[in-house]
Design a protein around this motif. Structure first.
Motif, short mmCIF file in Angstrom:
data_model
loop_
_atom_site.label_atom_id
_atom_site.label_comp_id
_atom_site.label_asym_id
_atom_site.label_seq_id
_atom_site.Cartn_x
_atom_site.Cartn_y
_atom_site.Cartn_z
N MET A 1 0.84 -1.18 0.00
CA MET A 1 0.00 0.00 0.00
C MET A 1 0.89 1.25 0.00
O MET A 1 1.85 1.34 0.75
N MET A 2 0.53 2.20 -0.84
CA MET A 2 1.30 3.45 -0.93
C MET A 2 1.03 4.33 0.28
O MET A 2 -0.11 4.50 0.69
N GLU A 3 2.11 4.85 0.83
CA GLU A 3 2.05 5.77 1.96
C GLU A 3 2.92 6.98 1.62
O GLU A 3 3.80 6.91 0.77
N ARG A 4 2.69 8.07 2.33
CA ARG A 4 3.52 9.27 2.18
C ARG A 4 3.77 9.84 3.56
O ARG A 4 2.87 9.91 4.39
N TYR A 5 5.02 10.22 3.79
CA TYR A 5 5.41 10.79 5.08
C TYR A 5 6.06 12.14 4.90
O TYR A 5 6.81 12.36 3.94
N LEU A 6 5.79 13.02 5.84
CA LEU A 6 6.53 14.26 6.00
C LEU A 6 7.53 13.97 7.12
O LEU A 6 7.14 13.57 8.22
N ILE A 7 8.80 14.14 6.81
CA ILE A 7 9.87 13.73 7.72
C ILE A 7 10.77 14.92 8.01
O ILE A 7 11.22 15.62 7.09
N LYS A 8 11.04 15.15 9.27
CA LYS A 8 11.99 16.18 9.69
C LYS A 8 13.20 15.46 10.27
O LYS A 8 13.06 14.63 11.17
N VAL A 9 14.37 15.77 9.73
CA VAL A 9 15.60 15.10 10.16
C VAL A 9 16.47 16.12 10.88
O VAL A 9 16.77 17.18 10.35
N LEU A 10 16.87 15.77 12.09
CA LEU A 10 17.70 16.65 12.92
C LEU A 10 19.07 16.02 13.13
O LEU A 10 19.20 14.80 13.18
N GLY A 11 20.08 16.87 13.26
CA GLY A 11 21.44 16.41 13.49
C GLY A 11 22.40 17.12 12.56
O GLY A 11 22.13 18.24 12.10
N ALA A 41 18.28 24.50 10.30
CA ALA A 41 19.37 23.51 10.23
C ALA A 41 18.88 22.07 10.20
O ALA A 41 19.66 21.14 10.36
N THR A 42 17.59 21.86 9.96
CA THR A 42 17.06 20.52 9.78
C THR A 42 16.87 20.27 8.28
O THR A 42 17.09 21.17 7.46
N VAL A 43 16.48 19.07 7.95
CA VAL A 43 16.15 18.73 6.56
C VAL A 43 14.73 18.19 6.55
O VAL A 43 14.33 17.41 7.42
N ARG A 44 13.97 18.63 5.55
CA ARG A 44 12.57 18.21 5.38
C ARG A 44 12.49 17.27 4.19
O ARG A 44 12.96 17.60 3.10
N ILE A 45 11.89 16.12 4.42
CA ILE A 45 11.69 15.13 3.35
C ILE A 45 10.21 14.84 3.23
O ILE A 45 9.52 14.67 4.24
N GLU A 46 9.72 14.79 2.01
CA GLU A 46 8.42 14.19 1.73
C GLU A 46 8.75 12.93 0.94
O GLU A 46 9.38 13.00 -0.11
N ALA A 47 8.35 11.79 1.48
CA ALA A 47 8.70 10.51 0.87
C ALA A 47 7.45 9.67 0.67
O ALA A 47 6.64 9.53 1.59
N GLN A 48 7.33 9.11 -0.53
CA GLN A 48 6.16 8.29 -0.87
C GLN A 48 6.61 6.99 -1.49
O GLN A 48 7.50 6.97 -2.34
N GLY A 49 5.97 5.91 -1.06
CA GLY A 49 6.28 4.61 -1.62
C GLY A 49 5.53 3.52 -0.87
O GLY A 49 4.68 3.80 -0.03
N GLU A 50 5.88 2.29 -1.19
CA GLU A 50 5.29 1.16 -0.47
C GLU A 50 5.77 1.21 0.98
O GLU A 50 6.93 1.55 1.25
N ILE A 73 14.57 11.75 14.09
CA ILE A 73 13.68 11.83 12.94
C ILE A 73 12.25 11.94 13.46
O ILE A 73 11.86 11.17 14.34
N VAL A 74 11.51 12.89 12.92
CA VAL A 74 10.10 13.03 13.25
C VAL A 74 9.34 12.81 11.94
O VAL A 74 9.55 13.53 10.97
N ALA A 75 8.49 11.79 11.92
CA ALA A 75 7.76 11.45 10.69
C ALA A 75 6.27 11.38 10.97
O ALA A 75 5.86 10.84 12.00
N LYS A 76 5.49 11.93 10.05
CA LYS A 76 4.03 11.80 10.17
C LYS A 76 3.45 11.51 8.80
O LYS A 76 3.95 12.00 7.78
N LYS A 77 2.39 10.71 8.79
CA LYS A 77 1.72 10.39 7.53
C LYS A 77 0.99 11.61 7.01
O LYS A 77 0.38 12.35 7.79
N ILE A 78 1.08 11.78 5.70
CA ILE A 78 0.34 12.84 5.02
C ILE A 78 -0.32 12.22 3.79
O ILE A 78 0.03 11.10 3.40
N PRO A 79 -1.26 12.93 3.15
CA PRO A 79 -1.91 12.36 1.96
C PRO A 79 -0.92 12.09 0.83
O PRO A 79 0.04 12.85 0.64
N THR A 80 -1.16 11.03 0.09
CA THR A 80 -0.29 10.70 -1.04
C THR A 80 -0.47 11.71 -2.17
O THR A 80 -1.50 12.38 -2.26
#
Length: 91
Positions: A1-11, A41-50, A73-80
């Motif tokens: 099932m396809m999911e999409r996450y908004l991810i904040k990466v710290l470090g 100084a963080t990085v924002r990722i939107e990632a979608q896939g299985e 890493i802080v990740a939350k589901k968002i709409p695909t």
């Protein structure tokens, strides 16, 4: 099932090739989306896939590499997103 996450990466994730690292991993795991440096100084990722591929992607992101040191890493589901074909670095 396809999911999409908004991810904040710290470090230590800016100025060390992190966005290219994320883009390479995205290709390995068939992930689409974007990666972008943020002003805080963080990085924002939107990632979608299985879901299983996203879990592998996140695990590799968390490990980092010899230049990247991920503290959290802080990740939350968002709409695909429909019709997304690639993983891009956003400047």
């Amino acid at each position: 099932m396809m999911e999409r996450y908004l991810i904040k990466v710290l470090g230590r994730v800016q100025g060390v090739g992190f966005r290219y690292f994320a883009q390479s991993l995205a290709g390995t795991y068939s992930i689409t989306g974007t990666v972008k440096n943020c002003e805080d100084a963080t990085v924002r990722i939107e990632a979608q896939g299985e879901e299983k591929n996203l879990n592998k992607f996140l695990a590799e992101i968390r490990k980092g590499n010899r230049f990247v040191k991920v503290e959290d890493i802080v990740a939350k589901k968002i709409p695909t997103a429909d019709n997304e074909k690639s993983f891009k670095i956003v400047y």
